[in-house]
Write a protein that holds these residues in place. Structure first.
Motif, PDB file in Angstrom:
ATOM      1  N   LEU A 170       9.163  37.443 -19.684  1.00 29.92           N
ATOM      2  CA  LEU A 170       7.986  38.214 -20.096  1.00 29.92           C
ATOM      3  C   LEU A 170       7.183  38.706 -18.896  1.00 29.92           C
ATOM      4  CD1 LEU A 170       6.747  35.961 -23.043  1.00 29.92           C
ATOM      5  CD2 LEU A 170       8.203  37.993 -23.150  1.00 29.92           C
ATOM      6  N   GLN A 171       7.701  38.480 -17.696  1.00 25.19           N
ATOM      7  CA  GLN A 171       6.990  38.856 -16.481  1.00 25.19           C
ATOM      8  C   GLN A 171       7.810  39.863 -15.674  1.00 25.19           C
ATOM      9  OE1 GLN A 171       6.304  35.106 -14.540  1.00 25.19           O
ATOM     10  NE2 GLN A 171       5.222  34.239 -16.292  1.00 25.19           N
ATOM     11  N   GLU A 172       7.141  40.485 -14.721  1.00 28.23           N
ATOM     12  CA  GLU A 172       7.828  41.395 -13.809  1.00 28.23           C
ATOM     13  C   GLU A 172       7.826  40.787 -12.413  1.00 28.23           C
ATOM     14  OE1 GLU A 172       7.714  45.834 -15.156  1.00 28.23           O
ATOM     15  OE2 GLU A 172       5.660  45.212 -14.738  1.00 28.23           O
ATOM     16  N   HIS A 191      -5.184  38.347  -6.931  1.00 22.84           N
ATOM     17  CA  HIS A 191      -6.060  38.320  -8.100  1.00 22.84           C
ATOM     18  C   HIS A 191      -5.315  38.418  -9.431  1.00 22.84           C
ATOM     19  CE1 HIS A 191      -9.717  38.879  -5.606  1.00 22.84           C
ATOM     20  NE2 HIS A 191      -8.886  39.545  -4.825  1.00 22.84           N
ATOM     21  N   LEU A 192      -4.177  39.130  -9.448  1.00 19.85           N
ATOM     22  CA  LEU A 192      -3.510  39.433 -10.713  1.00 19.85           C
ATOM     23  C   LEU A 192      -2.199  38.698 -10.930  1.00 19.85           C
ATOM     24  CD1 LEU A 192      -3.937  43.341 -10.748  1.00 19.85           C
ATOM     25  CD2 LEU A 192      -5.498  41.605 -11.671  1.00 19.85           C
ATOM     26  N   ALA A 193      -1.509  38.319  -9.859  1.00 19.79           N
ATOM     27  CA  ALA A 193      -0.155  37.787  -9.984  1.00 19.79           C
ATOM     28  C   ALA A 193      -0.155  36.351 -10.497  1.00 19.79           C
ATOM     29  CB  ALA A 193       0.574  37.864  -8.643  1.00 19.79           C
ATOM     30  N   VAL A 194       1.014  35.929 -10.960  1.00 17.40           N
ATOM     31  CA  VAL A 194       1.208  34.540 -11.375  1.00 17.40           C
ATOM     32  C   VAL A 194       1.209  33.680 -10.119  1.00 17.40           C
ATOM     33  CG1 VAL A 194       2.789  32.916 -12.472  1.00 17.40           C
ATOM     34  CG2 VAL A 194       2.567  35.253 -13.361  1.00 17.40           C
ATOM     35  N   ALA A 254       8.898  36.363  -3.198  1.00 19.20           N
ATOM     36  CA  ALA A 254       8.727  37.307  -4.296  1.00 19.20           C
ATOM     37  C   ALA A 254       7.473  36.967  -5.088  1.00 19.20           C
ATOM     38  CB  ALA A 254       9.951  37.268  -5.207  1.00 19.20           C
ATOM     39  N   VAL A 255       6.927  37.980  -5.763  1.00 16.99           N
ATOM     40  CA  VAL A 255       5.704  37.796  -6.547  1.00 16.99           C
ATOM     41  C   VAL A 255       6.000  38.115  -8.009  1.00 16.99           C
ATOM     42  CG1 VAL A 255       3.341  38.589  -6.908  1.00 16.99           C
ATOM     43  CG2 VAL A 255       4.235  38.357  -4.575  1.00 16.99           C
ATOM     44  N   PHE A 256       5.528  37.258  -8.900  1.00 13.16           N
ATOM     45  CA  PHE A 256       5.698  37.461 -10.337  1.00 13.16           C
ATOM     46  C   PHE A 256       4.370  37.892 -10.942  1.00 13.16           C
ATOM     47  CE2 PHE A 256       9.194  34.796  -9.142  1.00 13.16           C
ATOM     48  CZ  PHE A 256      10.238  35.219  -9.949  1.00 13.16           C
ATOM     49  N   TRP A 257       4.453  38.855 -11.860  1.00 11.96           N
ATOM     50  CA  TRP A 257       3.262  39.464 -12.449  1.00 11.96           C
ATOM     51  C   TRP A 257       3.283  39.284 -13.964  1.00 11.96           C
ATOM     52  CZ3 TRP A 257       0.162  41.985  -8.732  1.00 11.96           C
ATOM     53  CH2 TRP A 257       0.767  42.180  -7.485  1.00 11.96           C
ATOM     54  N   PRO A 258       2.145  38.929 -14.548  1.00 13.97           N
ATOM     55  CA  PRO A 258       2.103  38.708 -16.002  1.00 13.97           C
ATOM     56  C   PRO A 258       2.101  40.026 -16.766  1.00 13.97           C
ATOM     57  CG  PRO A 258      -0.087  38.469 -15.083  1.00 13.97           C
ATOM     58  CD  PRO A 258       0.849  38.668 -13.908  1.00 13.97           C
ATOM     59  N   SER A 259       2.366  39.940 -18.044  1.00 10.88           N
ATOM     60  CA  SER A 259       2.356  41.124 -18.903  1.00 10.88           C
ATOM     61  C   SER A 259       0.989  41.804 -18.862  1.00 10.88           C
ATOM     62  CB  SER A 259       2.697  40.712 -20.343  1.00 10.88           C
ATOM     63  OG  SER A 259       2.614  41.809 -21.212  1.00 10.88           O
ATOM     64  N   GLY A 260       0.988  43.117 -18.739  1.00 15.45           N
ATOM     65  CA  GLY A 260      -0.248  43.879 -18.740  1.00 15.45           C
ATOM     66  C   GLY A 260      -0.906  44.046 -17.385  1.00 15.45           C
ATOM     67  N   TRP A 261      -0.271  43.534 -16.331  1.00 15.31           N
ATOM     68  CA  TRP A 261      -0.907  43.604 -15.007  1.00 15.31           C
ATOM     69  C   TRP A 261      -1.042  45.039 -14.509  1.00 15.31           C
ATOM     70  CZ3 TRP A 261       1.265  45.354 -10.313  1.00 15.31           C
ATOM     71  CH2 TRP A 261       2.620  45.701 -10.375  1.00 15.31           C
ATOM     72  N   ARG A 262      -0.150  45.913 -14.924  1.00 13.75           N
ATOM     73  CA  ARG A 262      -0.183  47.299 -14.430  1.00 13.75           C
ATOM     74  C   ARG A 262      -1.469  48.012 -14.854  1.00 13.75           C
ATOM     75  NH1 ARG A 262       5.645  50.097 -14.161  1.00 13.75           N
ATOM     76  NH2 ARG A 262       6.996  48.300 -13.890  1.00 13.75           N
TER      77      ARG A 262
END
Length: 378
Positions: A170-172, A191-194, A254-262
Protein backbone atom coordinates in the motif's frame (compact mmCIF):
# COMPACT_ATOMS: atom_id res chain seq x y z
CA UNK A 1 -19.52 -41.48 -0.51
CA UNK A 2 -20.35 -39.89 2.87
CA UNK A 3 -22.21 -36.60 3.08
CA UNK A 4 -19.35 -35.01 5.02
CA UNK A 5 -16.91 -35.92 2.26
CA UNK A 6 -19.21 -34.49 -0.41
CA UNK A 7 -19.62 -31.19 1.44
CA UNK A 8 -15.88 -30.91 2.03
CA UNK A 9 -15.16 -31.32 -1.70
CA UNK A 10 -17.84 -28.79 -2.63
CA UNK A 11 -16.30 -26.22 -0.30
CA UNK A 12 -12.90 -27.06 -1.75
CA UNK A 13 -14.18 -26.28 -5.23
CA UNK A 14 -15.58 -22.94 -4.09
CA UNK A 15 -12.24 -22.11 -2.50
CA UNK A 16 -10.46 -22.99 -5.72
CA UNK A 17 -12.81 -20.83 -7.76
CA UNK A 18 -12.32 -17.91 -5.40
CA UNK A 19 -8.55 -18.37 -5.57
CA UNK A 20 -8.71 -18.40 -9.36
CA UNK A 21 -10.81 -15.24 -9.25
CA UNK A 22 -8.12 -13.53 -7.17
CA UNK A 23 -5.48 -14.57 -9.70
CA UNK A 24 -7.66 -13.23 -12.51
CA UNK A 25 -7.99 -9.92 -10.67
CA UNK A 26 -4.21 -9.70 -10.29
CA UNK A 27 -3.78 -10.26 -14.02
CA UNK A 28 -6.55 -7.79 -14.79
CA UNK A 29 -4.85 -5.22 -12.59
CA UNK A 30 -1.98 -5.07 -15.08
CA UNK A 31 -3.45 -6.26 -18.37
CA UNK A 32 -7.00 -4.93 -18.30
CA UNK A 33 -5.61 -1.41 -18.34
CA UNK A 34 -3.98 -2.19 -21.68
CA UNK A 35 -5.48 -3.10 -25.06
CA UNK A 36 -4.73 -6.68 -26.10
CA UNK A 37 -5.97 -6.26 -29.69
CA UNK A 38 -4.63 -2.92 -30.93
CA UNK A 39 -1.11 -1.49 -30.90
CA UNK A 40 -0.94 1.44 -28.50
CA UNK A 41 1.41 3.46 -30.73
CA UNK A 42 -1.31 5.76 -32.17
CA UNK A 43 -2.12 6.86 -28.60
CA UNK A 44 1.34 8.39 -28.28
CA UNK A 45 3.20 8.20 -24.99
CA UNK A 46 0.63 6.31 -22.93
CA UNK A 47 0.37 7.48 -19.35
CA UNK A 48 0.80 3.90 -18.07
CA UNK A 49 0.61 0.52 -19.79
CA UNK A 50 1.95 -3.01 -19.65
CA UNK A 51 5.29 -3.18 -21.50
CA UNK A 52 7.39 -6.11 -22.74
CA UNK A 53 10.92 -6.43 -24.09
CA UNK A 54 11.79 -9.04 -26.72
CA UNK A 55 15.24 -10.56 -26.32
CA UNK A 56 14.72 -12.48 -29.56
CA UNK A 57 14.46 -9.26 -31.59
CA UNK A 58 16.56 -6.91 -29.44
CA UNK A 59 19.15 -9.02 -27.59
CA UNK A 60 21.49 -7.68 -24.94
CA UNK A 61 24.28 -5.64 -26.45
CA UNK A 62 21.93 -3.89 -28.87
CA UNK A 63 19.48 -1.05 -28.43
CA UNK A 64 16.81 -1.35 -25.76
CA UNK A 65 13.22 -1.44 -26.99
CA UNK A 66 9.77 -2.16 -25.60
CA UNK A 67 6.48 -3.34 -27.07
CA UNK A 68 2.86 -3.03 -25.97
CA UNK A 69 0.60 -5.88 -24.86
CA UNK A 70 -1.08 -6.37 -28.24
CA UNK A 71 2.23 -6.50 -30.12
CA UNK A 72 3.60 -9.02 -27.62
CA UNK A 73 0.72 -11.29 -28.69
CA UNK A 74 0.48 -10.58 -32.41
CA UNK A 75 4.05 -9.74 -33.48
CA UNK A 76 6.26 -11.66 -31.04
CA UNK A 77 4.53 -15.01 -30.75
CA UNK A 78 7.05 -17.70 -29.84
CA UNK A 79 9.74 -15.14 -28.93
CA UNK A 80 11.48 -14.82 -25.59
CA UNK A 81 9.88 -11.87 -23.80
CA UNK A 82 10.62 -10.05 -20.57
CA UNK A 83 7.50 -8.90 -18.75
CA UNK A 84 8.32 -5.43 -17.43
CA UNK A 85 5.03 -4.92 -15.56
CA UNK A 86 4.04 -1.32 -16.31
CA UNK A 87 5.93 1.74 -17.55
CA UNK A 88 4.81 5.36 -17.62
CA UNK A 89 4.80 7.66 -20.64
CA UNK A 90 5.93 4.88 -22.98
CA UNK A 91 5.27 4.52 -26.70
CA UNK A 92 5.38 1.13 -28.43
CA UNK A 93 8.65 0.50 -30.34
CA UNK A 94 7.50 -2.62 -32.17
CA UNK A 95 8.77 -2.61 -35.77
CA UNK A 96 10.75 0.64 -35.64
CA UNK A 97 14.41 0.85 -36.65
CA UNK A 98 15.50 -1.00 -33.51
CA UNK A 99 13.88 -4.12 -34.99
CA UNK A 100 15.94 -4.89 -38.08
CA UNK A 101 14.12 -8.07 -39.12
CA UNK A 102 10.58 -7.44 -37.87
CA UNK A 103 7.71 -5.32 -39.09
CA UNK A 104 4.79 -4.56 -36.78
CA UNK A 105 1.67 -6.40 -37.93
CA UNK A 106 -0.72 -4.07 -36.13
CA UNK A 107 0.66 -0.61 -36.86
CA UNK A 108 3.67 -0.63 -39.21
CA UNK A 109 3.67 3.16 -39.86
CA UNK A 110 5.94 4.12 -36.96
CA UNK A 111 8.66 6.73 -36.65
CA UNK A 112 12.22 5.40 -36.47
CA UNK A 113 12.57 5.96 -32.72
CA UNK A 114 10.50 7.15 -29.78
CA UNK A 115 12.79 9.82 -28.40
CA UNK A 116 10.84 10.36 -25.18
CA UNK A 117 10.90 6.71 -24.10
CA UNK A 118 13.10 5.92 -21.12
CA UNK A 119 14.96 2.63 -20.95
CA UNK A 120 16.90 0.77 -18.27
CA UNK A 121 18.65 -2.55 -17.83
CA UNK A 122 15.19 -4.01 -17.17
CA UNK A 123 14.69 -4.15 -20.95
CA UNK A 124 17.47 -6.75 -21.09
CA UNK A 125 16.01 -8.88 -18.32
CA UNK A 126 18.09 -7.72 -15.33
CA UNK A 127 17.00 -5.76 -12.29
CA UNK A 128 18.11 -4.09 -9.06
CA UNK A 129 21.52 -2.65 -8.21
CA UNK A 130 22.86 -6.20 -8.48
CA UNK A 131 21.79 -6.47 -12.15
CA UNK A 132 20.41 -9.98 -11.78
CA UNK A 133 17.53 -11.65 -13.65
CA UNK A 134 14.17 -12.37 -12.04
CA UNK A 135 13.47 -15.07 -11.20
CA UNK A 136 17.15 -15.75 -10.51
CA UNK A 137 18.05 -19.47 -10.65
CA UNK A 138 21.31 -18.80 -8.76
CA UNK A 139 19.73 -16.85 -5.91
CA UNK A 140 18.73 -19.08 -3.01
CA UNK A 141 17.48 -16.21 -0.81
CA UNK A 142 13.73 -15.65 -0.64
CA UNK A 143 13.27 -11.94 -1.19
CA UNK A 144 10.60 -9.66 -2.62
CA UNK A 145 11.19 -7.25 -5.48
CA UNK A 146 9.92 -3.68 -5.01
CA UNK A 147 9.59 -1.09 -7.78
CA UNK A 148 10.93 2.44 -7.42
CA UNK A 149 8.24 4.91 -8.46
CA UNK A 150 10.79 7.27 -10.03
CA UNK A 151 13.23 5.15 -12.07
CA UNK A 152 10.77 2.19 -12.17
CA UNK A 153 13.58 -0.34 -11.61
CA UNK A 154 12.80 -3.35 -9.42
CA UNK A 155 15.06 -3.85 -6.39
CA UNK A 156 15.52 -6.69 -3.94
CA UNK A 157 14.33 -5.83 -0.45
CA UNK A 158 17.76 -6.66 0.95
CA UNK A 159 19.46 -4.23 -1.44
CA UNK A 160 17.39 -1.17 -0.55
CA UNK A 161 19.59 -0.03 2.32
CA UNK A 162 16.56 0.32 4.58
CA UNK A 163 14.04 -1.87 6.34
CA UNK A 164 10.96 -2.88 4.34
CA UNK A 165 7.91 -1.77 6.36
CA UNK A 166 4.69 -3.69 6.90
CA UNK A 167 1.87 -3.25 4.35
CA UNK A 168 4.47 -2.34 1.72
CA UNK A 169 1.93 -3.13 -1.01
CA UNK A 170 0.00 0.00 0.00
CA UNK A 171 3.08 2.23 -0.07
CA UNK A 172 5.37 3.68 -2.71
CA UNK A 173 9.15 3.37 -2.68
CA UNK A 174 11.84 5.71 -4.01
CA UNK A 175 15.30 4.17 -4.17
CA UNK A 176 18.35 5.87 -2.66
CA UNK A 177 19.81 6.74 -6.08
CA UNK A 178 16.65 8.61 -7.11
CA UNK A 179 16.44 10.36 -3.73
CA UNK A 180 19.98 11.64 -4.20
CA UNK A 181 19.24 12.81 -7.74
CA UNK A 182 16.32 14.83 -6.37
CA UNK A 183 17.64 16.16 -3.08
CA UNK A 184 14.49 18.15 -2.30
CA UNK A 185 12.77 14.80 -1.66
CA UNK A 186 14.80 14.38 1.54
CA UNK A 187 13.03 17.44 2.97
CA UNK A 188 9.66 15.89 2.25
CA UNK A 189 10.89 12.53 3.56
CA UNK A 190 11.61 14.03 6.99
CA UNK A 191 7.94 14.99 7.31
CA UNK A 192 5.88 12.72 5.04
CA UNK A 193 7.70 9.40 4.58
CA UNK A 194 7.30 6.22 6.60
CA UNK A 195 10.00 6.47 9.28
CA UNK A 196 12.54 3.72 9.83
CA UNK A 197 13.85 2.98 13.32
CA UNK A 198 17.06 4.99 12.98
CA UNK A 199 15.39 7.70 10.93
CA UNK A 200 12.62 8.12 13.50
CA UNK A 201 15.13 8.67 16.30
CA UNK A 202 16.98 11.20 14.18
CA UNK A 203 13.76 13.00 13.32
CA UNK A 204 12.64 13.28 16.93
CA UNK A 205 16.04 14.62 18.06
CA UNK A 206 16.24 17.22 15.31
CA UNK A 207 12.60 18.20 15.77
CA UNK A 208 13.17 18.90 19.45
CA UNK A 209 16.21 21.04 18.62
CA UNK A 210 14.31 22.88 15.93
CA UNK A 211 11.38 23.65 18.23
CA UNK A 212 13.74 24.89 20.95
CA UNK A 213 15.64 27.15 18.55
CA UNK A 214 12.39 28.44 17.08
CA UNK A 215 11.06 29.37 20.51
CA UNK A 216 14.29 31.23 21.35
CA UNK A 217 14.15 33.13 18.05
CA UNK A 218 10.51 34.01 18.54
CA UNK A 219 11.39 35.62 21.87
CA UNK A 220 14.22 37.70 20.41
CA UNK A 221 12.94 38.71 16.98
CA UNK A 222 9.93 40.83 16.12
CA UNK A 223 9.15 41.12 12.43
CA UNK A 224 7.90 44.40 11.00
CA UNK A 225 4.15 44.21 10.43
CA UNK A 226 4.50 45.41 6.83
CA UNK A 227 6.75 42.46 5.97
CA UNK A 228 4.29 39.97 7.41
CA UNK A 229 1.48 41.51 5.37
CA UNK A 230 3.39 41.15 2.10
CA UNK A 231 4.23 37.50 2.81
CA UNK A 232 0.66 36.68 3.73
CA UNK A 233 -0.52 38.13 0.43
CA UNK A 234 1.88 35.96 -1.60
CA UNK A 235 1.24 32.25 -2.27
CA UNK A 236 3.14 30.17 0.26
CA UNK A 237 5.61 27.44 -0.72
CA UNK A 238 5.10 24.31 1.33
CA UNK A 239 8.60 23.07 0.55
CA UNK A 240 10.19 26.26 1.92
CA UNK A 241 8.03 26.01 5.01
CA UNK A 242 9.27 22.48 5.64
CA UNK A 243 12.86 23.50 4.98
CA UNK A 244 12.49 26.29 7.54
CA UNK A 245 11.56 23.75 10.20
CA UNK A 246 15.00 22.20 9.72
CA UNK A 247 13.74 18.73 10.59
CA UNK A 248 16.31 16.17 9.44
CA UNK A 249 16.27 12.55 8.39
CA UNK A 250 19.16 10.17 7.82
CA UNK A 251 19.79 10.58 4.08
CA UNK A 252 20.59 7.02 3.14
CA UNK A 253 18.69 4.02 1.88
CA UNK A 254 15.39 3.76 0.05
CA UNK A 255 12.41 5.75 1.33
CA UNK A 256 8.86 4.43 1.69
CA UNK A 257 5.89 6.77 1.37
CA UNK A 258 2.36 6.23 2.70
CA UNK A 259 -0.78 6.37 0.59
CA UNK A 260 -1.76 9.93 -0.31
CA UNK A 261 1.68 11.45 0.21
CA UNK A 262 1.74 12.94 -3.30
CA UNK A 263 -1.19 15.23 -2.49
CA UNK A 264 0.96 16.90 0.17
CA UNK A 265 3.70 18.02 -2.23
CA UNK A 266 3.89 21.74 -2.91
CA UNK A 267 2.12 22.88 -6.08
CA UNK A 268 3.32 26.48 -6.22
CA UNK A 269 4.61 27.76 -9.58
CA UNK A 270 8.26 27.50 -8.55
CA UNK A 271 7.93 23.92 -7.33
CA UNK A 272 6.00 22.87 -10.42
CA UNK A 273 8.76 24.26 -12.62
CA UNK A 274 11.40 22.49 -10.52
CA UNK A 275 9.57 19.17 -10.81
CA UNK A 276 9.29 19.62 -14.57
CA UNK A 277 12.98 20.48 -14.97
CA UNK A 278 13.92 17.40 -12.95
CA UNK A 279 11.63 15.20 -15.08
CA UNK A 280 9.50 14.13 -12.12
CA UNK A 281 6.28 16.11 -12.65
CA UNK A 282 4.41 12.82 -12.33
CA UNK A 283 5.08 12.83 -8.58
CA UNK A 284 2.35 15.43 -8.09
CA UNK A 285 -0.15 13.28 -9.99
CA UNK A 286 -1.95 10.78 -7.73
CA UNK A 287 -3.44 8.98 -10.74
CA UNK A 288 0.12 8.15 -11.88
CA UNK A 289 0.50 5.51 -9.18
CA UNK A 290 0.59 1.83 -10.08
CA UNK A 291 -2.16 1.25 -7.52
CA UNK A 292 -4.47 3.67 -9.36
CA UNK A 293 -3.71 1.90 -12.63
CA UNK A 294 -4.35 -1.52 -11.08
CA UNK A 295 -7.65 -0.41 -9.58
CA UNK A 296 -8.74 0.91 -12.97
CA UNK A 297 -7.88 -2.43 -14.57
CA UNK A 298 -9.82 -4.38 -11.94
CA UNK A 299 -12.84 -2.12 -12.30
CA UNK A 300 -12.85 -2.43 -16.09
CA UNK A 301 -12.56 -6.21 -15.92
CA UNK A 302 -15.32 -6.57 -13.33
CA UNK A 303 -17.62 -4.38 -15.41
CA UNK A 304 -16.95 -6.43 -18.53
CA UNK A 305 -17.27 -9.77 -16.77
CA UNK A 306 -20.30 -8.99 -14.62
CA UNK A 307 -21.45 -11.62 -12.16
CA UNK A 308 -19.75 -15.01 -12.41
CA UNK A 309 -22.42 -17.49 -13.59
CA UNK A 310 -20.37 -20.50 -12.50
CA UNK A 311 -20.53 -19.62 -8.81
CA UNK A 312 -24.28 -18.97 -8.89
CA UNK A 313 -25.03 -22.10 -10.93
CA UNK A 314 -23.13 -24.36 -8.54
CA UNK A 315 -25.80 -24.07 -5.84
CA UNK A 316 -28.54 -25.23 -8.23
CA UNK A 317 -26.93 -28.61 -9.05
CA UNK A 318 -27.50 -31.89 -7.25
CA UNK A 319 -24.62 -33.65 -5.51
CA UNK A 320 -23.88 -36.07 -8.32
CA UNK A 321 -23.57 -33.21 -10.80
CA UNK A 322 -21.45 -31.25 -8.35
CA UNK A 323 -19.05 -34.16 -7.93
CA UNK A 324 -18.79 -34.65 -11.68
CA UNK A 325 -17.90 -30.99 -12.04
CA UNK A 326 -15.33 -31.29 -9.25
CA UNK A 327 -13.71 -34.28 -10.98
CA UNK A 328 -13.59 -32.60 -14.36
CA UNK A 329 -12.52 -29.23 -13.01
CA UNK A 330 -9.63 -30.66 -10.98
CA UNK A 331 -8.40 -32.67 -13.98
CA UNK A 332 -8.58 -29.64 -16.24
CA UNK A 333 -6.90 -27.38 -13.70
CA UNK A 334 -3.95 -29.78 -13.29
CA UNK A 335 -3.49 -30.20 -17.03
CA UNK A 336 -3.85 -26.45 -17.69
CA UNK A 337 -1.24 -25.69 -15.03
CA UNK A 338 1.22 -28.14 -16.64
CA UNK A 339 0.42 -26.67 -20.05
CA UNK A 340 1.10 -23.08 -18.95
CA UNK A 341 4.25 -24.00 -17.04
CA UNK A 342 5.86 -25.14 -20.29
CA UNK A 343 5.36 -21.67 -21.75
CA UNK A 344 6.68 -20.02 -18.60
CA UNK A 345 9.80 -22.20 -18.62
CA UNK A 346 10.53 -21.22 -22.24
CA UNK A 347 9.64 -17.54 -21.72
CA UNK A 348 6.93 -17.66 -24.39
CA UNK A 349 3.67 -15.73 -24.54
CA UNK A 350 0.49 -17.83 -24.47
CA UNK A 351 -1.64 -16.91 -27.49
CA UNK A 352 -5.38 -17.38 -28.04
CA UNK A 353 -4.55 -20.15 -30.53
CA UNK A 354 -2.59 -22.01 -27.85
CA UNK A 355 -5.55 -21.84 -25.45
CA UNK A 356 -7.95 -22.91 -28.18
CA UNK A 357 -5.76 -25.90 -28.99
CA UNK A 358 -5.61 -26.87 -25.32
CA UNK A 359 -9.39 -26.96 -24.94
CA UNK A 360 -9.79 -28.82 -28.24
CA UNK A 361 -7.49 -31.51 -26.84
CA UNK A 362 -9.53 -31.54 -23.64
CA UNK A 363 -12.73 -32.04 -25.60
CA UNK A 364 -11.17 -34.86 -27.60
CA UNK A 365 -10.02 -36.64 -24.44
CA UNK A 366 -13.46 -36.24 -22.91
CA UNK A 367 -15.06 -38.02 -25.87
CA UNK A 368 -12.53 -40.87 -25.58
CA UNK A 369 -12.83 -41.23 -21.80
CA UNK A 370 -14.85 -44.24 -20.63
CA UNK A 371 -16.76 -43.62 -17.42
CA UNK A 372 -16.30 -46.73 -15.28
CA UNK A 373 -19.11 -45.95 -12.88
CA UNK A 374 -19.22 -42.28 -12.06
CA UNK A 375 -20.03 -40.85 -8.68
CA UNK A 376 -22.84 -41.80 -6.36
CA UNK A 377 -24.02 -40.20 -3.15
CA UNK A 378 -24.92 -42.38 -0.21
Amino acid sequence: MADGQVEEQIVSLVDVLEEDEELEEEASAVLAGSDSDHCSYPQGYVKRQAVYACSTCTPRGGEAAGVCLACSYKCHEGHHLYELYTKRNFRCDCGNKKFTDLQCKLFPEKEEVNSQNKYSHNFFGVYCTCSRPYPDPDDQVEDEMIQCVVCEDWLHGRHLGSEVPDCVELQEMICEACMNKNLFLWTYAAHLAVPGTDAQQKEETEADKSNTNKEEKDDDVVEPSCKRSREEAEPSCRLKELQALDQKRVQSGAVFWPSGWRSKLCTCITCKESLSEAGVSFLSDESDTVLAYENKGKTNEQTARGNDPLMSALDNLNRVQQLEIIHGYNDMKTELKDFLQRFAAEGKVVTPDDIRQFFEQQQSRKRQRVDAGGFFST
